[in-house]
Design an enzyme around this catalytic site. Structure first.
Site, PDB file in Angstrom:
ATOM      1  NE  ARG A 292       1.462  -2.302   4.676  1.00 55.55           N
ATOM      2  CZ  ARG A 292       2.662  -2.856   4.784  1.00 55.55           C
ATOM      3  NH1 ARG A 292       3.297  -2.852   5.946  1.00 55.55           N
ATOM      4  NH2 ARG A 292       3.233  -3.427   3.749  1.00 55.55           N
TER       5      ARG A 292
ATOM      6  CG  ASP B  20       0.508  -2.105   1.638  1.00 56.80           C
ATOM      7  OD1 ASP B  20      -0.498  -2.443   2.288  1.00 56.80           O
ATOM      8  OD2 ASP B  20       1.354  -2.907   1.230  1.00 56.80           O
TER       9      ASP B  20
END
Ligand code: ARG
Length: 388
Positions: A92, A121
């Site tokens: 990420r 996330d």
């Protein structure tokens, strides 16, 4: 129209997002990151453009992913809650960093992602982006849009002629990159239910794995794996190769209940053959070459480092300070570990290093012994002294 850079996967959510953003007067630039998920990037790019993105970027980030994210986490020994090797979490901040770079290049004022409001996330994307450029507007459509169900999204997609294949609907939510696969939802939401075999892709069922053990040797140079069985590999190729060898032996399946940052406990299945082998080998090599106190001190650092990756704190000052410490600990972490892979297990069985601190002449009970046992007497008097 304002310009927005969207982290685009090609799935239903991010496709609907392009249209949805359009309705809010945003012009989408789709960014497709190749982190080794092995998909047809050309067709994902076409889908983005057909759906209405004004431009699409496909970037192969695999090498950067391994060198700058996967290997630092390996050197740190970072494993979240003792089980998760952080494949998704590590990708990420990398994707977010490139999203910011594209935004600057394209003079976009906003960025968007397709994460839900319940997961980790969103935290990783938005925290990384804020730390890199606070002025960018961040949009998380899935948190705020009107769709409650997947069916409503499919309706919306049909209405707007969004080209997505919704025929093979899987009950699972999957995130994949070259360092591992994360699988959740469907029957997996029942923590009592054993994961069905159909969810696995990178690993053979251990029951069906070869009846003979596979031995491999991994050589490290300053904490980084460089050779398998004496043959040199580039970082990306090395990970692929280990996934293949370990996966074929059923190595790398993890079934866990984890604590998300947002406070929810969730059940997730991971497949990470290469990560399993590498962490096991790396830890074994550190045991051979690091002195006792360096090893002890590094453990809470590993724990902290894993937590920071999980919590989206990759770009923070503390994480960078820890990198400097970890780099120092790896100066002697060169050598070779021999592992035995067998029906889902991965066991180190041999180790060697020019920096080995193992001294046979001290450890042996044989005739090469040089340890003066009489010295133990005085040492033991003093050891108990504080308690007299
Ligand atoms: N729980 C993992 C994490 O927070 C993976 C998240 C994505 N998982 C998924 N199945 N889509 O890093």
């Amino acid at each position: 129209m304002k310009k927005v850079v969207l982290a685009y996967s090609g799935g239903l959510d991010t496709s609907c997002i392009i249209k949805w953003l359009e309705s809010k007067k945003y012009d989408s630039i789709a960014f497709i990151a190749n982190v080794g998920q092995q998909e047809d990037f050309k067709s994902i790019e076409n889908r983005a453009l057909k759906t209405g993105a004004s431009k699409a970027y496909v970037l192969d980030l695999q090498e950067e992913f391994v060198n700058d994210y996967v290997f630092p986490a390996l050197k740190a020994g970072a494993v979240y809650e003792n089980k998760y090797f952080l494949a998704t979490a590590l990708s990420r901040p990398l994707i977010a960093k490139h999203q910011v770079e594209i935004a600057h290049k394209e003079k976009a004022t906003a960025v968007a992602h397709g994460c839900t409001g319940k997961g980790n996330d969103q935290v990783r994307f938005e925290t990384t982006i804020s730390l890199l450029d606070r002025t960018l507007e961040q949009i998380a459509p899935v948190r705020i849009w009107e769709f409650k169900t997947r069916e409503q999204e499919i309706e919306y997609a049909k209405k707007h002629k969004i080209p997505v294949e919704v025929t093979k609907k899987s009950p699972y939510s999957v995130d994949k990159n070259l360092y591992g696969r994360s699988i959740e939802c469907g029957i997996l939401e029942d923590p009592w239910a054993e994961p069905p075999e159909e969810i696995y892709q990178m690993t053979t069922n251990p029951l069906e794995a070869p009846n003979k053990a596979t031995y491999i040797e991994i050589e490290f140079a300053e904490g980084i794996p460089v050779k398998i069985d004496g043959k040199s590999y580039q970082p990306v190729a090395l990970i692929h190769e280990l996934n293949k060898i370990a996966g074929a032996n059923g190595v790398g399946r993890v079934d866990m209940i984890e604590n998300r940052l947002v406070g929810i406990k969730s059940r997730e299945i991971y497949e990470n053959p290469a990560a399993t082998v590498l962490h096991s080998a790396h830890q074994e090599l550190e045991a051979l070459v690091l002195d006792r106190e360096s090893m002890r001190y590094k453990q809470p650092v590993a724990h902290k480092y894993a937590e920071m990756i999980y919590y989206g704190l990759w770009e923070t000052p503390l994480k960078k300070q820890l990198d400097a410490y970890i780099a120092k600990t790896q100066e002697r972490v060169s050598g070779t570990i021999r592992l035995k892979l067998y029906k889902g297990t991965c066991t180190p069985v041999g180790r060697k290093s020019k920096y080995s601190r193992y001294k046979i002449e001290l450890a042996t009970y044989g005739d090469k012994d040089v340890f003066d046992q009489k010295l133990a007497e005085g040492f033991l008097r003093l050891w108990s002294l504080p308690y007299e």
